[in-house]
Design an enzyme around this catalytic site. Structure first.
Site, PDB file in Angstrom:
ATOM      1  N   GLU A  59      13.473  59.812  56.237  1.00  0.00           N
ATOM      2  CA  GLU A  59      14.189  58.698  56.632  1.00  0.00           C
ATOM      3  C   GLU A  59      13.177  57.100  55.415  1.00  0.00           C
ATOM      4  O   GLU A  59      13.981  55.692  55.600  1.00  0.00           O
ATOM      5  CB  GLU A  59      12.484  57.669  57.664  1.00  0.00           C
ATOM      6  CG  GLU A  59      13.446  59.057  58.891  1.00  0.00           C
ATOM      7  CD  GLU A  59      14.498  58.186  59.367  1.00  0.00           C
ATOM      8  OE1 GLU A  59      15.272  57.327  59.869  1.00  0.00           O
ATOM      9  OE2 GLU A  59      15.170  59.369  60.007  1.00  0.00           O
ATOM     10  N   HIS A  97      21.206  57.707  54.877  1.00  0.00           N
ATOM     11  CA  HIS A  97      21.148  59.162  55.322  1.00  0.00           C
ATOM     12  C   HIS A  97      22.185  60.494  55.055  1.00  0.00           C
ATOM     13  O   HIS A  97      22.231  61.163  54.930  1.00  0.00           O
ATOM     14  CB  HIS A  97      21.205  59.277  56.924  1.00  0.00           C
ATOM     15  CG  HIS A  97      20.173  59.091  57.671  1.00  0.00           C
ATOM     16  ND1 HIS A  97      18.766  59.803  57.108  1.00  0.00           N
ATOM     17  CD2 HIS A  97      19.178  58.287  58.389  1.00  0.00           C
ATOM     18  CE1 HIS A  97      17.640  59.291  57.918  1.00  0.00           C
ATOM     19  NE2 HIS A  97      17.905  58.404  58.267  1.00  0.00           N
ATOM     20  N   HIS A 124      21.280  52.031  56.911  1.00  0.00           N
ATOM     21  CA  HIS A 124      19.832  52.852  56.521  1.00  0.00           C
ATOM     22  C   HIS A 124      20.816  54.490  56.675  1.00  0.00           C
ATOM     23  O   HIS A 124      20.431  55.486  55.832  1.00  0.00           O
ATOM     24  CB  HIS A 124      18.676  52.485  57.244  1.00  0.00           C
ATOM     25  CG  HIS A 124      17.283  53.671  58.178  1.00  0.00           C
ATOM     26  ND1 HIS A 124      16.834  54.377  56.841  1.00  0.00           N
ATOM     27  CD2 HIS A 124      18.243  54.890  58.367  1.00  0.00           C
ATOM     28  CE1 HIS A 124      15.882  54.620  57.824  1.00  0.00           C
ATOM     29  NE2 HIS A 124      17.197  55.340  58.396  1.00  0.00           N
ATOM     30  N   GLU A 125      21.661  54.060  58.004  1.00  0.00           N
ATOM     31  CA  GLU A 125      22.294  55.280  58.085  1.00  0.00           C
ATOM     32  C   GLU A 125      23.717  55.259  57.576  1.00  0.00           C
ATOM     33  O   GLU A 125      23.559  56.981  57.158  1.00  0.00           O
ATOM     34  CB  GLU A 125      22.786  55.211  59.558  1.00  0.00           C
ATOM     35  CG  GLU A 125      22.346  54.603  60.512  1.00  0.00           C
ATOM     36  CD  GLU A 125      20.742  55.639  61.251  1.00  0.00           C
ATOM     37  OE1 GLU A 125      20.855  56.471  60.688  1.00  0.00           O
ATOM     38  OE2 GLU A 125      19.798  55.059  61.348  1.00  0.00           O
TER      39      GLU A 125
END
Length: 269
Positions: free
Chosen positions: A197, A139, A135-136
């Site tokens: 997100e 980003h 997930h990071e």
């Protein structure tokens, strides 16, 4: 006459800000999206490296458990090496922070990624950790920080223009217009954060599966985050992150789109 001059100045400030924002457009090679950013990848990397020590200090520095820290690095780099991101210009590094109370993970521009000890100890499997790190990574490659900086600058400029147009030194009540403009600007930027997100969740589904991890572990991460929040997060529209419970359905949808025939057998949980 003074009111007209203020209005013209405010209009010029707003026009310049909007033109500058809309003209700074780049296509993201990983997502294919047209994005409004006003910095290069090299600038993102430099910004992240510069901010990393200060961010680590805010969470008590790096974690003393070298074995756990190395496990975070290993899984993070496995996600990179087993995807098209391996050819990315970003300089990824993964850090375990000493804070055992805070449940958090975040990414700085350019590839510096952090997870707190408080988050790690709540996770129950490598697959869950891979989901958090994926997930990071999402980003970073989606350039969300660069987008947010550009949007924040636009919002700040437009808020300033609104303040110029509405403020009257002889009428204290006119300050309310500037306050309202600032609040609207803040809420707009929060909504952008929620969209980011959800996009990072979709990218994490791709990354975890490519690296041999079961993307369904991400749904367990959302349940862990929901439990950690204690249900006290407040209304979703006032948060930068979507409600973890609401993200589960979006992750399920992303998994179905990525694996229309079903998730392959043998992936690490």
């Amino acid at each position: 006459m003074g009111g007209i001059i203020k209005f013209i100045i405010a209009l010029l400030v707003a026009a310049v800000s909007l033109v500058t924002y809309w003209c700074n457009t780049q296509e993201n090679e990983f997502t294919g999206e047209k994005q409004h950013v006003d910095m290069t990848v090299e600038q993102e990397i430099a910004l992240g490296l510069q901010a990393a020590p200060q961010m680590a200090d805010q969470y008590g520095g790096l974690h003393p458990d070298r074995e756990a820290a190395q496990a975070v690095k290993d899984i993070g780099h496995q996600l990179i090496q087993n995807s098209r991101i391996s050819n990315s210009p970003y300089e990824f590094d993964f850090h375990l922070l000493a804070d055992e109370e805070t449940v958090n993970a975040f990414a700085l521009p350019g590839g510096q990624i952090f997870i707190t000890g408080g988050m790690l100890k709540r996770l129950n499997s490598e697959g869950q950790l891979a989901g958090v790190l994926g997930h990071e990574i999402g980003h970073v490659v989606a350039r969300h920080s660069a987008e947010q900086l550009a949007k924040a600058k636009l919002t700040q400029d437009l808020t300033g223009a609104a303040a110029i147009a509405t403020y009257d030194p002889g009428n204290p009540a006119s300050r309310g217009g500037a306050v309202v403009a600032a609040m609207v600007g803040k809420l707009l930027n929060m909504s952008y954060g929620r969209e980011d997100e959800l996009e990072s969740d979709r990218l994490a589904v791709q990354l975890t599966g490519s690296a041999g991890y079961d993307p369904r572990a991400m749904m367990e991460v959302m349940r862990i985050l929901e439990e950690a929040s204690g249900g006290a997060g407040g209304p979703e529209f006032m948060q930068t992150h979507p409600n973890p419970g609401n993200r589960i359905s979006k992750i399920e949808q992303a998994i179905q789109e990525e694996y229309p025939e079903g998730v392959p057998e043998g992936l690490k949980q």
